[in-house]
Design a protein around this motif. Structure first.
Motif, PDB file in Angstrom:
ATOM      1  N   UNK A  98       0.833  -1.202   0.000  1.00 33.48           N
ATOM      2  CA  UNK A  98       0.000   0.000   0.000  1.00 33.48           C
ATOM      3  C   UNK A  98       0.870   1.255   0.000  1.00 33.48           C
ATOM      4  N   UNK A  99       1.895   1.274   0.824  1.00 29.31           N
ATOM      5  CA  UNK A  99       2.782   2.436   0.887  1.00 29.31           C
ATOM      6  C   UNK A  99       3.451   2.692  -0.466  1.00 29.31           C
ATOM      7  N   UNK A 100       3.941   1.636  -1.102  1.00 25.16           N
ATOM      8  CA  UNK A 100       4.594   1.790  -2.411  1.00 25.16           C
ATOM      9  C   UNK A 100       3.597   2.240  -3.479  1.00 25.16           C
ATOM     10  N   UNK A 101       2.401   1.692  -3.444  1.00 23.26           N
ATOM     11  CA  UNK A 101       1.388   2.077  -4.427  1.00 23.26           C
ATOM     12  C   UNK A 101       0.976   3.535  -4.234  1.00 23.26           C
ATOM     13  N   UNK A 113      -7.281  10.893  -1.770  1.00 24.11           N
ATOM     14  CA  UNK A 113      -7.511   9.644  -1.041  1.00 24.11           C
ATOM     15  C   UNK A 113      -7.285   9.810   0.457  1.00 24.11           C
ATOM     16  N   UNK A 114      -6.265  10.558   0.827  1.00 26.90           N
ATOM     17  CA  UNK A 114      -6.008  10.781   2.255  1.00 26.90           C
ATOM     18  C   UNK A 114      -7.179  11.510   2.895  1.00 26.90           C
ATOM     19  N   UNK A 115      -7.654  12.556   2.239  1.00 26.26           N
ATOM     20  CA  UNK A 115      -8.766  13.315   2.811  1.00 26.26           C
ATOM     21  C   UNK A 115     -10.040  12.480   2.866  1.00 26.26           C
ATOM     22  N   UNK A 143     -10.295   7.487 -10.171  1.00 23.51           N
ATOM     23  CA  UNK A 143      -9.056   7.244 -10.908  1.00 23.51           C
ATOM     24  C   UNK A 143      -7.950   6.726  -9.987  1.00 23.51           C
ATOM     25  N   UNK A 144      -7.846   7.327  -8.811  1.00 26.17           N
ATOM     26  CA  UNK A 144      -6.791   6.928  -7.875  1.00 26.17           C
ATOM     27  C   UNK A 144      -7.014   5.503  -7.378  1.00 26.17           C
ATOM     28  N   UNK A 145      -8.250   5.150  -7.060  1.00 26.33           N
ATOM     29  CA  UNK A 145      -8.535   3.796  -6.591  1.00 26.33           C
ATOM     30  C   UNK A 145      -8.292   2.777  -7.705  1.00 26.33           C
ATOM     31  N   UNK A 146      -8.647   3.130  -8.934  1.00 26.87           N
ATOM     32  CA  UNK A 146      -8.365   2.236 -10.069  1.00 26.87           C
ATOM     33  C   UNK A 146      -6.863   2.046 -10.225  1.00 26.87           C
ATOM     34  N   UNK A 147      -6.129   3.140 -10.108  1.00 24.71           N
ATOM     35  CA  UNK A 147      -4.673   3.048 -10.243  1.00 24.71           C
ATOM     36  C   UNK A 147      -4.072   2.197  -9.124  1.00 24.71           C
ATOM     37  N   UNK A 148      -4.591   2.352  -7.899  1.00 24.73           N
ATOM     38  CA  UNK A 148      -4.112   1.514  -6.791  1.00 24.73           C
ATOM     39  C   UNK A 148      -4.359   0.040  -7.082  1.00 24.73           C
ATOM     40  N   UNK A 149      -5.554  -0.268  -7.605  1.00 22.61           N
ATOM     41  CA  UNK A 149      -5.862  -1.675  -7.935  1.00 22.61           C
ATOM     42  C   UNK A 149      -4.927  -2.193  -9.016  1.00 22.61           C
ATOM     43  N   UNK A 150      -4.612  -1.339  -9.996  1.00 20.33           N
ATOM     44  CA  UNK A 150      -3.707  -1.751 -11.071  1.00 20.33           C
ATOM     45  C   UNK A 150      -2.280  -1.935 -10.563  1.00 20.33           C
ATOM     46  N   UNK A 151      -1.826  -1.021  -9.695  1.00 21.01           N
ATOM     47  CA  UNK A 151      -0.458  -1.070  -9.195  1.00 21.01           C
ATOM     48  C   UNK A 151      -0.232  -2.204  -8.204  1.00 21.01           C
ATOM     49  N   UNK A 152      -1.258  -2.500  -7.426  1.00 21.48           N
ATOM     50  CA  UNK A 152      -1.106  -3.506  -6.373  1.00 21.48           C
ATOM     51  C   UNK A 152      -2.396  -4.322  -6.258  1.00 21.48           C
ATOM     52  N   UNK A 155      -4.061  -5.525  -3.017  1.00 18.49           N
ATOM     53  CA  UNK A 155      -4.773  -4.606  -2.142  1.00 18.49           C
ATOM     54  C   UNK A 155      -6.274  -4.562  -2.432  1.00 18.49           C
ATOM     55  N   UNK A 156      -6.750  -5.431  -3.274  1.00 14.91           N
ATOM     56  CA  UNK A 156      -8.156  -5.390  -3.712  1.00 14.91           C
ATOM     57  C   UNK A 156      -9.128  -5.317  -2.536  1.00 14.91           C
ATOM     58  N   UNK A 157      -8.844  -6.046  -1.455  1.00 16.04           N
ATOM     59  CA  UNK A 157      -9.764  -6.015  -0.293  1.00 16.04           C
ATOM     60  C   UNK A 157      -9.771  -4.648   0.376  1.00 16.04           C
ATOM     61  N   UNK A 158      -8.609  -3.981   0.419  1.00 13.55           N
ATOM     62  CA  UNK A 158      -8.545  -2.643   1.027  1.00 13.55           C
ATOM     63  C   UNK A 158      -9.139  -1.586   0.117  1.00 13.55           C
ATOM     64  N   UNK A 159      -8.869  -1.681  -1.171  1.00 11.02           N
ATOM     65  CA  UNK A 159      -9.312  -0.675  -2.134  1.00 11.02           C
ATOM     66  C   UNK A 159     -10.773  -0.854  -2.486  1.00 11.02           C
ATOM     67  N   UNK A 160     -11.248  -2.070  -2.503  1.00  5.54           N
ATOM     68  CA  UNK A 160     -12.645  -2.340  -2.838  1.00  5.54           C
ATOM     69  C   UNK A 160     -12.777  -2.646  -4.318  1.00  5.54           C
TER      70      UNK A 160
END
Length: 163
Positions: A98-101, A113-115, A143-152, A155-160
């Motif tokens: 998650x940190x790297x993504x 995402x932080x906010x 877009x950010x959540x999609x990118x997180x899913x693509x990068x890692x 993390x699908x369970x955390x990102x949804x």
């Protein structure tokens, strides 16, 4: 500033939480410290006016300062160290993923995402804090959540799956 003790108590009580948020906003321990310090300097200057809601003032100042920094930043910065960021993942491998993504997101995507998810602000509150429209917040979050899913993908369970 006549009530120095009130300011000192606020910094002592809320400093760690502010530092965590700043780290999540910047992705860099040293920039996070600078961000908190810059926001607290402004808060100290206006303490008489803001002492009824200082945390909201400091957080809003951090959001705006962070935006100003990444608008002006022209050089690519590389972190030389790491920081154990507080993440809601007990598994160290998952936390590192998650940190790297998050580091690979744009500063604007990371801020949204932080906010939205760490600070638990609504879309409207996030839009107001950043000075953008609610639609822009929705779009950037998606877009950010999609990118997180693509990068890692792990993390699908955390990102949804639907986000």
């Amino acid at each position: 500033m006549t009530d120095r003790s009130g300011f000192d108590q606020f910094v002592h009580a809320r400093g760690p939480a502010l530092a965590r948020t700043a780290y999540l906003l910047t992705g860099d321990h040293h920039l996070a410290e600078d961000l908190v310090q810059a926001a607290l300097v402004k808060a100290a200057q206006h303490w008489e006016r803001i002492d009824t809601s200082p945390e909201a003032y400091v957080r809003r100042t951090m959001y705006h300062q962070n935006i100003s920094w990444w608008r002006r930043r022209k050089l690519t910065e590389t972190s030389l160290g790491s920081y154990d960021a507080p993440v809601a993942a007990a598994d160290p491998t998952l936390r590192l993923s998650l940190e790297q993504a998050l580091r690979r997101l744009t500063p604007r995507q990371r801020t949204v995402l932080v906010l939205r998810f760490f600070e638990d602000l609504t879309e409207v509150q996030t839009a107001a804090a950043l000075g953008i429209s609610s639609g822009a917040v929705k779009s950037m979050s998606r877009q950010a959540l999609k990118r997180l899913r693509d990068l890692a993908p792990e993390l699908a369970d955390l990102v949804g799956a639907d986000a």
